[in-house]
Every structure is written in structure tokens, then in C-alpha cells.
Design a protein around this motif. Structure first.
Motif, PDB file in Angstrom:
ATOM      1  N   TYR A 196       0.822  -1.207   0.000  1.00  7.93           N
ATOM      2  CA  TYR A 196       0.000   0.000   0.000  1.00  7.93           C
ATOM      3  C   TYR A 196       0.860   1.264   0.000  1.00  7.93           C
ATOM      4  O   TYR A 196       1.978   1.271   0.523  1.00  7.93           O
ATOM      5  N   SER A 198       1.676   4.073   1.736  1.00  8.52           N
ATOM      6  CA  SER A 198       1.440   4.240   3.172  1.00  8.52           C
ATOM      7  C   SER A 198       2.309   5.321   3.794  1.00  8.52           C
ATOM      8  O   SER A 198       3.474   5.499   3.422  1.00  8.52           O
ATOM      9  N   ASP A 223      -3.985   1.849  -3.071  1.00  6.40           N
ATOM     10  CA  ASP A 223      -4.807   2.752  -2.266  1.00  6.40           C
ATOM     11  C   ASP A 223      -5.161   2.052  -0.950  1.00  6.40           C
ATOM     12  O   ASP A 223      -5.715   0.948  -0.958  1.00  6.40           O
ATOM     13  N   PRO A 224      -4.865   2.665   0.208  1.00  7.64           N
ATOM     14  CA  PRO A 224      -5.172   2.028   1.493  1.00  7.64           C
ATOM     15  C   PRO A 224      -6.647   1.678   1.694  1.00  7.64           C
ATOM     16  O   PRO A 224      -6.970   0.843   2.547  1.00  7.64           O
ATOM     17  N   TYR A 253      -3.049  -3.436   8.286  1.00  7.96           N
ATOM     18  CA  TYR A 253      -3.656  -4.280   7.257  1.00  7.96           C
ATOM     19  C   TYR A 253      -3.764  -5.737   7.699  1.00  7.96           C
ATOM     20  O   TYR A 253      -3.653  -6.657   6.888  1.00  7.96           O
TER      21      TYR A 253
END
Length: 326
Positions: A196, A198, A223-224, A253
Motif C-alpha cells: 500500500y 502508506s 490505495d489504502p 492491514y
């Protein structure tokens, strides 16, 4: 007074009972320790945002790797800080590049240690992005050739496993093909399958000196907000020949780690990234948390979510704590 037939506390009352019914276990064999190899000699520079983690020249990398191995941690993953950087990251695939020379030294002096290499361009390019820049963005397909060259050079230097982290489409297939065509069909590939875009990577960019000089990495990292896309990314890498699939970052996550664990029977890795490490270290220094307890609880959370392997800067601490029986 009525009591239920089942009382959960009956098997929590003794430490022996708790150990007997423990559902999730953590051992040193689950750990991979990231290391930053820097060009030069006599270098051991602590990363200001990551207490206890260093940029180190090869002789110091070897010394710490011996310590890592003695603690029972089976593997390290290498990141390089080259002497010079350029637009195409040429040190990444040079025969005598920083990582290639580090691999040779480790395989000679710590032969029982598994040496994994990060395969990416961001540490080697003067612009800090993960590939060749065209029209202000990373060009996917021309970058694949360089990633394949980098992975092959690592294999030829003696790496035990390669781990592409760039997030270019098709890079697992490109690397698998060049390895197989050059006699390295036995070499496993651990893909940063779900990576991601991040904010937790900040300290790493100091450690690897890989901050982008313009823009960001959102055109190639995930995309988170996306969950289903993680399965699509992982499934593509599995089809292309990945042997292990990774989720990065780890803690924010955990749901994705579980999704991936439910999707595939391949080994799943979690990267406990620099920002996660730094937050624990900062809070521990301030006395706000029981640092050792939180470190172990964090590791267990990755295993409970479904990770088989954990890449973590805490690896030496964890192994030492496990030896103490914590």
C-alpha cells in the motif's frame, strides 16, 4: 446463584494451562531481519528515527548477521545504499554493486544464514522512484527489464531468495522468466504482492535514502482504502510464479493478511514496517507502554491474522525474548 456449565476462566488460571491451549505460536523461525548495507568501510550510522537500526558497511553487516544467526533468526533481507545514484539505478544490477558484494560476504562468512534481497530501483535512482521515469511517472514495461537484471545479478552473487517490492505490473513473470532461463529455476521468489501507498514508510526512507524527489508513489502502490484489489494483486503474482506473497505494511492491514491467508495456501509474509517499529520505540522510550510486551503482542497479531513469516526490525529483540521464555 446460577453458574454456567462452561467457565472460560478455568483454563486461564494457571500458566501451564494457558500454554497448553494456546492457539497461536511464535518462534524465531518466523522472523526475517531487514538490514541496510552502505558503500564504504567503517560505517555504522544509526537511523535517527529507528533506534537500534543502522546503515552499515559490509564488515559491520557481517558482524551483525552473525549475531542474528546466533539468536536463531534464519534470514535477513538486504537493502542497499550505493556509492552513487543515477536515473536508471545502475548500481542495482552492477556485478560489484553494494548488494551483490554484501551477498558474497554473507554467504562466505555466515553460510547458514538465508540471504533474501529486496529487488527495486528506488534506493539506486537519483529521483527516488522505483523505475525509469517517462513523462513524469514510472514507465512500467521498461522498468521490468531492469528489475529482471537486478534479480539475476543477485542470484548470480549467491542470494537465496529475491523479493521484488516495486509494484510494477508483470514484474514477477519477468523475474521468474529470466531466473529460469539462466539456471536459477530453484530460486524462490517472495513477492511484495500487496503493498500500500502508506505513511508508515517514513523512517525507512531515511534508512534507505529513497525519498522521491518529486511526486509520490500512488500511481503504482495501492490505495489504502482497497481490500478486493489486494486479492487481485496477489492472484496475479501467484499466477506469474510467486512462491511467497507479502502484505506491507502489517499492523494497519491485518484484515488483508487474513483475506490473503483465506485465499491461498502459499506462505504469507507480513512486513512490520519502519513506522510501526518507530512508534513502539518512541512510546517505549517515553514509558507509555511495556515495550517488550507490546513487541511480542504485535508479532502474535501477525501470526494470528495468518502470516507465516514476519519481516521485522524487532527480530533480534523478539528472538532474545523468546530465548528468555517470554
Amino acid at each position: 446463584m446460577f453458574y454456567p456449565t462452561f467457565r472460560a476462566r478455568r483454563i486461564r488460571g494457571k500458566e501451564a494451562f494457558r500454554k497448553m491451549v494456546r492457539e497461536t505460536t511464535l518462534t524465531a523461525n518466523d522472523l526475517i531481519y531487514p538490514m541496510f548495507s552502505a558503500f564504504g568501510k567503517g560505517i555504522k550510522k544509526e537511523i535517527s528515527s529507528m533506534p537500534g537500526i543502522y546503515q552499515q558497511s559490509i564488515e559491520n553487516i557481517v558482524e551483525e548477521a552473525q549475531e542474528v544467526h546466533a539468536l536463531g533468526v534464519p534470514a535477513v533481507i538486504l537493502f542497499g545504499i550505493p556509492e552513487t545514484k543515477d536515473a536508471v539505478g545502475s548500481d542495482a544490477y552492477a556485478d560489484h554493486g553494494i548488494i551483490q558484494e554484501t551477498i558474497r560476504a554473507l554467504k562466505k562468512q555466515v553460510p547458514g544464514l538465508v540471504v533474501i534481497t529486496d529487488v527495486c530501483m528506488c534506493e539506486y535512482t537519483d529521483h527516488g522512484h522505483c523505475g525509469i521515469i517517462k513523462d513524469g511517472d514510472v514507465d512500467n514495461d521498461s522498468t521490468l527489464e531492469l528489475l529482471a537484471k537486478e534479480a539475476l545479478s543477485h542470484a548470480q552473487a549467491g542470494a537465496d531468495m529475491v523479493a521484488p517490492s516495486d509494484m510494477m505490473d508483470g514484474r514477477v513473470m519477468a523475474i521468474r522468466e529470466v531466473l529460469d532461463n539462466n539456471g536459477f529455476n530453484h530460486l524462490p521468489l517472495m513477492s511484495y504482492a500487496v503493498k500500500y501507498a502508506s505513511g508508515y514508510y517514513g523512517p525507512f526512507r531515511e534508512a534507505a535514502e529513497s525519498t522521491p524527489q518529486f511526486g509520490d508513489r500512488r500511481s503504482y502502490q495501492m490505495d489504502p482504502a482497497n481490500r478486493l484489489e489486494a486479492i487481485r494483486e496477489a492472484s496475479m503474482d501467484i499466477e506469474e510464479g510467486a512462491d511467497i506473497v507479502m502484505v506491507k505494511p502489517g499492523l494497519p492491514y491485518l484484515d488483508i493478511i487474513r483475506e490473503l491467508r483465506n485465499y491461498t495456501n502459499l506462505p504469507v509474509a507480513a512486513y512490520n514496517v519502519s513506522g510501526e517499529y518507530s512508534m513502539i520505540k518512541a512510546a517505549g522510550k517515553m514509558g507509555w507502554i511495556d515495550e517488550e510486551r507490546v513487541i511480542l503482542e504485535t508479532m502474535i497479531s501477525f501470526k494470528r491474522a495468518g502470516a507465516d513469516l514476519i519481516l521485522t526490525y524487532h527480530a533480534k529483540e523478539v528472538a532474545a525474548l523468546l530465548k528468555k521464555g517470554m
